[in-house]
Write a protein that holds these residues in place. Structure first.
Motif, PDB file in Angstrom:
ATOM      1  N   ARG A  48       0.722  -1.109  -0.147  1.00 31.60           N
ATOM      2  CA  ARG A  48      -0.001   0.001   0.080  1.00 31.60           C
ATOM      3  C   ARG A  48       0.891   1.154  -0.031  1.00 31.60           C
ATOM      4  O   ARG A  48       2.065   1.142   0.298  1.00 31.60           O
ATOM      5  CB  ARG A  48      -0.926   0.229   1.343  1.00 31.60           C
ATOM      6  N   THR A  49       0.246   2.522  -0.319  1.00 32.97           N
ATOM      7  CA  THR A  49       0.928   3.630  -0.258  1.00 32.97           C
ATOM      8  C   THR A  49       1.201   4.040   1.223  1.00 32.97           C
ATOM      9  O   THR A  49       0.294   3.539   2.049  1.00 32.97           O
ATOM     10  CB  THR A  49       0.382   4.669  -0.958  1.00 32.97           C
ATOM     11  N   GLN A  70      -8.882   4.465   1.256  1.00 33.85           N
ATOM     12  CA  GLN A  70      -9.419   5.290   2.642  1.00 33.85           C
ATOM     13  C   GLN A  70      -8.893   6.759   2.327  1.00 33.85           C
ATOM     14  O   GLN A  70      -7.729   7.004   2.190  1.00 33.85           O
ATOM     15  CB  GLN A  70      -8.809   4.518   3.788  1.00 33.85           C
ATOM     16  N   ARG A  71      -9.791   7.375   2.693  1.00 35.55           N
ATOM     17  CA  ARG A  71      -9.574   8.835   2.693  1.00 35.55           C
ATOM     18  C   ARG A  71      -9.563   9.192   4.414  1.00 35.55           C
ATOM     19  O   ARG A  71     -10.090   8.377   5.262  1.00 35.55           O
ATOM     20  CB  ARG A  71     -10.448   9.911   2.247  1.00 35.55           C
ATOM     21  N   HIS A  93      -5.136  10.306   1.931  1.00 37.59           N
ATOM     22  CA  HIS A  93      -5.620   9.023   1.647  1.00 37.59           C
ATOM     23  C   HIS A  93      -4.780   8.104   1.476  1.00 37.59           C
ATOM     24  O   HIS A  93      -3.264   8.505   1.379  1.00 37.59           O
ATOM     25  CB  HIS A  93      -6.522   9.254   0.414  1.00 37.59           C
ATOM     26  N   TRP A  94      -5.038   7.057   1.238  1.00 41.81           N
ATOM     27  CA  TRP A  94      -3.922   5.845   0.865  1.00 41.81           C
ATOM     28  C   TRP A  94      -4.724   4.701   0.030  1.00 41.81           C
ATOM     29  O   TRP A  94      -5.845   4.864   0.074  1.00 41.81           O
ATOM     30  CB  TRP A  94      -3.337   5.184   2.036  1.00 41.81           C
ATOM     31  N   HIS A  95      -3.837   3.954  -0.814  1.00 41.56           N
ATOM     32  CA  HIS A  95      -4.401   2.889  -1.604  1.00 41.56           C
ATOM     33  C   HIS A  95      -3.525   1.896  -1.582  1.00 41.56           C
ATOM     34  O   HIS A  95      -2.288   2.175  -1.697  1.00 41.56           O
ATOM     35  CB  HIS A  95      -5.177   3.586  -2.821  1.00 41.56           C
ATOM     36  N   VAL A 124       0.912   4.085   6.510  1.00 39.44           N
ATOM     37  CA  VAL A 124      -0.292   3.491   7.096  1.00 39.44           C
ATOM     38  C   VAL A 124       0.193   2.340   7.871  1.00 39.44           C
ATOM     39  O   VAL A 124       0.744   1.458   7.681  1.00 39.44           O
ATOM     40  CB  VAL A 124      -1.117   2.952   5.993  1.00 39.44           C
ATOM     41  N   THR A 125      -0.626   2.408   9.252  1.00 42.56           N
ATOM     42  CA  THR A 125      -0.142   1.472  10.116  1.00 42.56           C
ATOM     43  C   THR A 125      -0.842   0.123   9.917  1.00 42.56           C
ATOM     44  O   THR A 125      -1.775   0.038   9.413  1.00 42.56           O
ATOM     45  CB  THR A 125      -0.615   1.776  11.543  1.00 42.56           C
ATOM     46  N   ASP A 126      -0.356  -0.868  10.512  1.00 42.39           N
ATOM     47  CA  ASP A 126      -1.004  -2.260  10.255  1.00 42.39           C
ATOM     48  C   ASP A 126      -2.453  -2.345  10.702  1.00 42.39           C
ATOM     49  O   ASP A 126      -3.302  -2.657  10.394  1.00 42.39           O
ATOM     50  CB  ASP A 126      -0.240  -3.403  10.939  1.00 42.39           C
ATOM     51  N   GLU A 127      -2.801  -1.438  11.860  1.00 39.83           N
ATOM     52  CA  GLU A 127      -3.955  -1.474  12.356  1.00 39.83           C
ATOM     53  C   GLU A 127      -4.993  -0.590  11.476  1.00 39.83           C
ATOM     54  O   GLU A 127      -6.242  -0.830  11.062  1.00 39.83           O
ATOM     55  CB  GLU A 127      -4.066  -0.706  13.549  1.00 39.83           C
ATOM     56  N   GLU A 128      -4.601   0.488  11.019  1.00 43.00           N
ATOM     57  CA  GLU A 128      -5.389   1.350   9.919  1.00 43.00           C
ATOM     58  C   GLU A 128      -5.676   0.340   8.720  1.00 43.00           C
ATOM     59  O   GLU A 128      -6.830   0.174   8.447  1.00 43.00           O
ATOM     60  CB  GLU A 128      -4.467   2.420   9.564  1.00 43.00           C
TER      61      GLU A 128
END
Length: 136
Positions: A48-49, A70-71, A93-95, A124-128
């Motif tokens: 992921r980004t 996710q935004r 955001h990320w994707h 992006v954390t593993d939890e997110e």
């Protein structure tokens, strides 16, 4: 008309932009006055980004596999081939790929002398990433 023969090597996504294995192929980078760039981005399962934003927005068009996006402040969303995700200007955001599937998308961005194409933020954390996604 200008034809650019495929001569640019696939680039590995840098670790300060991505988590996991990501590969990038440049598709379009027209000279000014055009402001558009496009890249075909291959995310291996779980890749992921980092969180990021685009001052002039971004559209991603999924071509293969199953992805997540996710935004900031919103739910994780599932994206599939043929889906387009528009991230508004400056929307954090990320994707990336689903945990068990690869995902390929065409990322279309704008940039100019006054606006960078992207501003990279924190990973992006593993939890997110593991938050239950919303399916539509």
């Amino acid at each position: 008309m200008q034809i650019t023969r495929s001569s640019i090597d696939t680039a590995r996504g840098p670790g300060d932009w991505f988590t996991g294995d990501v590969y990038i192929d440049s598709v379009a980078a027209a000279p000014p006055p055009s402001r558009m760039t496009a890249n075909l981005v291959h995310f291996m399962p779980g890749a992921r980004t980092h969180w990021h934003r685009h001052p002039l927005s971004q559209t991603v068009f999924v071509t293969e596999g199953i992805g997540l996006c996710q935004r900031r402040g919103g739910p994780v969303e599932v994206i599939r081939p043929g889906d387009r995700a528009l991230f508004e200007a400056d929307e954090e955001h990320w994707h990336g790929a689903a945990p068990n599937r690869l995902m390929v998308h065409l990322a279309i961005n704008e940039g100019d002398a006054d606006h960078e194409v992207v501003q990279w933020l924190t990973p992006v954390t593993d939890e997110e990433y593991a938050a239950p996604p919303v399916e539509h």
